[in-house]
Motif scaffolding. Structure first.
Motif, mmCIF file in Angstrom:
data_model
loop_
_atom_site.group_PDB
_atom_site.id
_atom_site.type_symbol
_atom_site.label_atom_id
_atom_site.label_comp_id
_atom_site.label_asym_id
_atom_site.label_seq_id
_atom_site.Cartn_x
_atom_site.Cartn_y
_atom_site.Cartn_z
ATOM 1 N N PHE A 1 14.736 -40.265 12.066
ATOM 2 C CA PHE A 1 15.412 -40.436 13.343
ATOM 3 C C PHE A 1 16.305 -39.238 13.663
ATOM 4 O O PHE A 1 16.218 -38.647 14.745
ATOM 5 N N PHE A 2 17.161 -38.848 12.729
ATOM 6 C CA PHE A 2 18.132 -37.783 13.003
ATOM 7 C C PHE A 2 17.484 -36.400 12.987
ATOM 8 O O PHE A 2 17.613 -35.631 13.945
ATOM 9 N N ASN A 3 16.785 -36.074 11.914
ATOM 10 C CA ASN A 3 16.223 -34.733 11.782
ATOM 11 C C ASN A 3 15.188 -34.450 12.864
ATOM 12 O O ASN A 3 15.054 -33.312 13.319
ATOM 13 N N GLY A 4 14.473 -35.491 13.297
ATOM 14 C CA GLY A 4 13.428 -35.303 14.292
ATOM 15 C C GLY A 4 13.936 -34.986 15.687
ATOM 16 O O GLY A 4 13.154 -34.608 16.565
ATOM 17 N N GLN A 5 15.232 -35.123 15.919
ATOM 18 C CA GLN A 5 15.769 -34.845 17.251
ATOM 19 C C GLN A 5 16.426 -33.467 17.351
ATOM 20 O O GLN A 5 16.901 -33.081 18.418
ATOM 21 N N VAL A 6 16.443 -32.731 16.258
ATOM 22 C CA VAL A 6 16.941 -31.352 16.278
ATOM 23 C C VAL A 6 15.728 -30.447 16.458
ATOM 24 O O VAL A 6 14.988 -30.200 15.513
ATOM 25 N N ARG A 7 15.505 -29.962 17.661
ATOM 26 C CA ARG A 7 14.267 -29.246 17.961
ATOM 27 C C ARG A 7 14.505 -27.824 18.455
ATOM 28 O O ARG A 7 13.998 -26.869 17.884
ATOM 29 N N GLU A 8 15.264 -27.652 19.529
ATOM 30 C CA GLU A 8 15.467 -26.322 20.118
ATOM 31 C C GLU A 8 16.618 -25.627 19.408
ATOM 32 O O GLU A 8 17.773 -26.030 19.533
ATOM 33 N N LEU A 9 16.290 -24.575 18.652
ATOM 34 C CA LEU A 9 17.288 -23.911 17.819
ATOM 35 C C LEU A 9 17.845 -22.627 18.428
ATOM 36 O O LEU A 9 18.776 -22.038 17.878
ATOM 37 N N SER A 10 17.295 -22.186 19.557
ATOM 38 C CA SER A 10 17.692 -20.882 20.094
ATOM 39 C C SER A 10 19.165 -20.826 20.473
ATOM 40 O O SER A 10 19.805 -19.772 20.356
ATOM 41 N N TYR A 11 19.732 -21.960 20.921
ATOM 42 C CA TYR A 11 21.142 -21.959 21.303
ATOM 43 C C TYR A 11 22.035 -21.835 20.074
ATOM 44 O O TYR A 11 23.088 -21.184 20.109
ATOM 45 N N LEU A 12 21.623 -22.455 18.960
ATOM 46 C CA LEU A 12 22.350 -22.253 17.713
ATOM 47 C C LEU A 12 22.244 -20.801 17.270
ATOM 48 O O LEU A 12 23.244 -20.176 16.881
ATOM 49 N N HIS A 13 21.055 -20.236 17.345
ATOM 50 C CA HIS A 13 20.863 -18.844 16.934
ATOM 51 C C HIS A 13 21.704 -17.898 17.774
ATOM 52 O O HIS A 13 22.211 -16.893 17.257
ATOM 53 N N SER A 14 21.880 -18.208 19.049
ATOM 54 C CA SER A 14 22.676 -17.326 19.911
ATOM 55 C C SER A 14 24.141 -17.313 19.509
ATOM 56 O O SER A 14 24.884 -16.410 19.894
ATOM 57 N N ARG A 15 24.562 -18.334 18.749
ATOM 58 C CA ARG A 15 25.928 -18.385 18.212
ATOM 59 C C ARG A 15 25.962 -17.962 16.749
ATOM 60 O O ARG A 15 26.923 -18.216 16.035
ATOM 61 N N ASP A 16 24.893 -17.307 16.288
ATOM 62 C CA ASP A 16 24.826 -16.796 14.919
ATOM 63 C C ASP A 16 24.803 -17.921 13.898
ATOM 64 O O ASP A 16 25.381 -17.803 12.810
ATOM 65 N N VAL A 17 24.126 -19.033 14.253
ATOM 66 C CA VAL A 17 24.040 -20.201 13.375
ATOM 67 C C VAL A 17 22.562 -20.501 13.091
ATOM 68 O O VAL A 17 21.737 -20.559 14.012
ATOM 69 N N THR A 18 22.231 -20.715 11.836
ATOM 70 C CA THR A 18 20.897 -21.145 11.424
ATOM 71 C C THR A 18 20.928 -22.636 11.112
ATOM 72 O O THR A 18 21.893 -23.129 10.518
ATOM 73 N N TYR A 19 19.896 -23.340 11.521
ATOM 74 C CA TYR A 19 19.716 -24.737 11.117
ATOM 75 C C TYR A 19 18.516 -24.799 10.185
ATOM 76 O O TYR A 19 17.470 -24.193 10.459
ATOM 77 N N ALA A 20 18.660 -25.541 9.090
ATOM 78 C CA ALA A 20 17.546 -25.697 8.156
ATOM 79 C C ALA A 20 17.607 -27.078 7.517
ATOM 80 O O ALA A 20 18.683 -27.644 7.323
ATOM 81 N N THR A 21 16.432 -27.603 7.186
ATOM 82 C CA THR A 21 16.333 -28.841 6.433
ATOM 83 C C THR A 21 16.173 -28.500 4.962
ATOM 84 O O THR A 21 15.275 -27.739 4.592
ATOM 85 N N LEU A 22 17.061 -29.058 4.129
ATOM 86 C CA LEU A 22 16.932 -28.941 2.684
ATOM 87 C C LEU A 22 16.501 -30.315 2.183
ATOM 88 O O LEU A 22 17.323 -31.204 1.984
ATOM 89 N N CYS A 23 15.196 -30.494 2.033
ATOM 90 C CA CYS A 23 14.672 -31.795 1.655
ATOM 91 C C CYS A 23 14.948 -32.066 0.181
ATOM 92 O O CYS A 23 14.851 -31.166 -0.660
ATOM 93 N N GLN A 24 15.274 -33.323 -0.122
ATOM 94 C CA GLN A 24 15.577 -33.696 -1.494
ATOM 95 C C GLN A 24 14.322 -34.033 -2.300
ATOM 96 O O GLN A 24 14.423 -34.589 -3.396
#
Length: 244
Positions: free
Chosen positions: A97-120
């Motif tokens: 539910f949560f991870n599947g709704q984080v899709r468009e990352l370009s706005y994070l990248h424009s703020r010098d932020v990376t999003y990544a999933t670290l699966c357990q």
């Protein structure tokens, strides 16, 4: 649980409706301002060092936590839960539910932020789940690194952790779990704007409003035994075999 959808808000004239809405706006603005103040306090939190050489597994094999930043100064990492040996239908409905709704990352990248999933879970099998779900976020296995990265923190609900990089040094600046994950899911914010809300039993709703789901059960994010979002993928013909 009440499933009656016949009950509706009272019908009034436009002027009365707008007056009541204006009164609610005052509270909404106060809520927004308090959220701004909390975010300001969050920016003033201290930070703690993390070993930048901790290794996770990505598409090209083992890489360091430092590499997960992709050269940016900040990293948001979601520690997706994994049920080893279980089918796609049995994987975590909350993480889906949560991870599947984080899709468009370009706005994070424009703020010098990376999003990544670290699966357990293991990389190859869990990557098949990511591909089945149609996600394209950076995906790594932290199966062997979770203890070092999370320590004694609970693994369920899966935590989200924020990191800051200063050259070759890495620091943890914030982490959250549970309802703290709700910013990942615009679905909840949109439902909160509707007349019936989330339709969950814990909500303070008028008598007779539909409240179909109990927060503490898995069904809240499942439909017919699967995480709800899986059904559209199956309908489009995507295979859910995690073993290939």
């Amino acid at each position: 649980m009440n499933t009656d959808t016949e009950m509706t808000p009272s019908v009034v004239d436009r002027a009365t409706y707008e007056a009541d809405l204006d009164a609610l706006r005052v509270r909404e603005k106060a809520h927004t301002h308090e959220g701004d103040a909390i975010a300001a306090a969050r920016r003033r939190l201290p930070m703690v060092g993390v070993d930048p050489t901790i290794t996770v597994v990505g598409p090209h094999g083992p890489v360091s936590l430092l590499d997960v930043f992709e050269g940016r100064s900040q990293l948001i990492a979601y520690f997706h839960m994994w049920h080893t040996g279980h089918s796609a239908a049995e994987q975590c409905e909350g993480c889906t539910f949560f991870n599947g709704q984080v899709r468009e990352l370009s706005y994070l990248h424009s703020r010098d932020v990376t999003y990544a999933t670290l699966c357990q879970g293991p990389y190859d099998v869990s990557l098949r789940y990511r591909d089945f779900m149609g996600w394209d976020v950076p995906w790594y296995s932290a199966q062997d690194a979770a203890d070092a990265l999370l320590g004694d923190r609970p693994r369920s609900p899966a935590p989200l952790v924020c990191y800051l990089r200063q050259e070759d040094r890495v620091f943890e600046t914030f982490w959250t779990s549970g309802r703290g994950l709700e910013p990942m899911a615009p679905t909840y914010g949109l439902l909160d704007m509707t007349a019936y809300g989330r339709q969950e039993t814990w909500e303070d709703s008028p008598r007779g409003w539909p409240q179909r789901w109990e927060r503490r059960t898995r069904d809240i994010m499942r439909t017919d035994g699967r995480p709800t979002a899986q059904w559209s993928r199956l309908a489009d013909g995507h295979p859910d075999d995690l073993l290939g």
